[in-house]
Design an enzyme around this catalytic site. Structure first.
Site, PDB file in Angstrom:
ATOM      1  NE  ARG A  99      -2.010  -1.750   3.360  1.00 56.57           N
ATOM      2  CZ  ARG A  99      -2.020  -1.869   5.044  1.00 56.57           C
ATOM      3  NH1 ARG A  99      -3.812  -1.182   5.041  1.00 56.57           N
ATOM      4  NH2 ARG A  99      -1.179  -1.929   5.894  1.00 56.57           N
ATOM      5  NE  ARG A 126      -4.660  -5.543  -4.648  1.00 59.06           N
ATOM      6  CZ  ARG A 126      -5.663  -4.873  -4.077  1.00 59.06           C
ATOM      7  NH1 ARG A 126      -5.136  -5.087  -2.782  1.00 59.06           N
ATOM      8  NH2 ARG A 126      -7.071  -4.973  -2.826  1.00 59.06           N
ATOM      9  CG  ASP A 159      -3.855 -12.403   3.464  1.00 58.87           C
ATOM     10  OD1 ASP A 159      -4.332 -12.704   4.441  1.00 58.87           O
ATOM     11  OD2 ASP A 159      -3.499 -10.517   3.728  1.00 58.87           O
ATOM     12  CE1 TYR A 202      -7.702 -11.577  10.982  1.00 55.65           C
ATOM     13  CE2 TYR A 202      -5.528 -13.367  11.020  1.00 55.65           C
ATOM     14  CZ  TYR A 202      -5.435 -11.127  10.996  1.00 55.65           C
ATOM     15  OH  TYR A 202      -4.982 -10.819  10.722  1.00 55.65           O
TER      16      TYR A 202
END
Length: 350
Positions: A39, A48, A84, A159
Site C-alpha cells: 500500500r 491493484r 496474505d 481469525y
C-alpha cells in the site's frame, strides 16, 4: 526431505542476508522491511485498481510483480513474497475475504468441535499458483534472496474463531481453555495448512522463511508454551527440514521471545517495544536478531529517524548478527522516499 542441489538457496548460501540469518555478522547489516510491498507504493496502488486482494495474491504474475516492486525502488537486500496469511485457508476451501479497512473476514466463524471437524484438508495441488509466483519471482531476483512467509497457527486460529481481526482474541482464548480438545484440533489444522504454504514457497525458490504470529502478544507465557508453541513447531517443521534459515516474529511478544525461538527458528524478529540488546539478553546472547525500527518514526523528521536507526544498529551489536528491519510492517501512508533514503543510509555505514 531436502532441497534439490540446483535450488537457488544453494547458490545464495554466501549471500550477506543468508549469512546474517545463520549468525555471521556482516560489515553492514542487511536491510529489508516487513510489508515493503504493497500500500505505500504508488505503483502497487496502480496495479491493484479493480482487483480483489486475495485474487491478486493468487494471480502469479501480479504477486510476482508486486514482490519485485520494492526491490527495484528501494534496493533492499531481500524480497518478501507478497501474499496474505489467510491464503492457505482460502486454498483449503474455507470462505474468507479481505474487507478494506478491516482485514480478513470469515464467511462462517469456527467455534465448535463440529466446525473444526468440517474444516477441509488442503490439496497440495491448490498451492500451484503460489509455487508458480515464487518461481517466477526468484528467477528475476539475481543474487537477492526471496523470503517466504506464513502466518503462525495461533494467528490463523484467531481469525477463524473471531470471524475477523481482533486485538484481544477473547473468543479465541476462551476456546483454548474451555475446550482444549477442539482447540488442539483447530491448531493442528492451522499448522498443517500454513506449514504446507511456507514449505511450498521454499521448495519453489525462496531462500529463507518467516513465520508471523501477529496476535500472539495477547497470550501469557504459560498459555503460549502449553497451548500454542507445539503447533507453531509443527507449522515450521516442514520448512525447517528443507534447511533454509527461518525467522519467527510476533507483535507484542517480548515476554515470549525464548519460547518462540524454541519452536525451531534460527532468527528472532523483534518488535519496537524492546531494545535489541535487551532482546538478545533474554535470548541468551546467541540468537541472530531482526528488527526493530519503530514504524511510527518513518513519519518523523529525518534527523529523528536517523538517530533512532543509529541506536537500533548499535544495540543490534549485542546479537551475533543483525538484519535491520522494522518492528512491524510499513504503514500504508509512509513516504516511499523515506524508505529508499533509509536503505541508502544503512548501506553507507560499512
Amino acid at each position: 526431505m531436502s532441497l534439490n542441489p540446483a535450488h537457488r538457496a544453494v547458490d545464495l548460501r554466501n549471500n550477506p542476508l543468508i549469512r546474517a540469518y545463520r549468525g555471521e555478522r556482516q560489515p553492514t547489516p542487511p536491510v529489508w522491511f516487513m510489508r515493503q510491498a504493497g500500500r505505500s507504493l504508488p505503483e502497487y496502488r496502480e496495479l491493484r485498481v479493480g482487483t480483489d486482494m486475495l485474487e491478486t495474491c493468487l494471480t502469479p504474475e501480479l504477486a510476482s510483480e508486486i514482490t519485485l516492486q520494492p526491490v527495484r525502488r528501494h534496493h533492499v537486500d531481500a524480497a518478501i513474497f507478497f501474499s496474505d496469511i489467510v491464503i492457505p485457508v482460502k486454498l483449503a476451501g474455507v470462505g474468507v475475504r479481505i474487507v478494506a479497512g478491516r482485514g480478513p473476514v470469515l464467511e462462517t466463524p469456527v467455534r465448535t468441535a463440529a466446525d473444526v471437524a468440517a474444516l477441509p484438508p488442503l490439496d497440495p495441488a491448490a498451492l500451484d499458483p503460489i509455487r508458480e509466483a515464487v518461481a517466477a519471482t526468484a528467477a528475476q531476483l539475481g543474487d537477492i534472496p526471496l523470503i517466504g512467509f506464513a502466518g503462525a497457527p495461533y494467528t490463523l486460529a484467531s481469525y477463524l474463531v473471531e470471524g475477523g481481526p481482533s486485538r484481544e482474541q477473547l473468543r479465541t482464548r476462551a476456546l483454548m481453555h474451555s475446550d482444549p480438545a477442539t482447540w488442539s484440533a483447530l491448531l493442528a489444522w492451522c499448522a498443517e495448512v500454513t506449514g504446507a504454504f511456507l514449505a511450498a514457497q521454499i521448495e519453489a525458490g525462496a531462500s529463507a522463511g518467516q513465520l508471523f504470529d501477529s496476535w500472539a502478544g495477547s497470550l501469557s507465557l504459560a498459555d503460549y508454551t502449553s497451548h500454542v508453541a507445539p503447533h507453531s513447531a509443527a507449522a515450521i517443521a516442514p520448512a525447517r527440514a528443507l534447511g533454509v534459515p527461518l525467522v519467527h516474529f510476533g507483535v507484542g511478544t517480548g515476554e515470549l521471545l525464548a519460547a518462540m525461538r524454541d519452536v525451531g527458528a534460527n532468527v528472532m524478529g523483534v518488535d519496537w517495544r524492546i531494545p535489541l540488546d535487551e532482546a538478545s539478553h533474554r535470548l541468551g546472547g546467541d540468537v541472530p536478531l531482526q528488527g526493530n525500527i519503530d514504524p511510527a518514526l518513518l513519519a518523523a523528521p529525518w534527523p529523528v529517524l536517523e538517530a533512532h536507526v543509529r541506536d537500533v544498529l548499535e544495540r543490534g551489536l549485542a546479537a551475533p548478527s543483525h538484519v535491520l528491519n522494522l518492528g512491524h510492517g510499513v504503514p500504508p501512508d509512509t513516504d516511499p522516499d523515506v524508505l529508499t533514503r533509509l536503505v541508502e543510509f544503512v548501506h553507507e555505514q560499512a
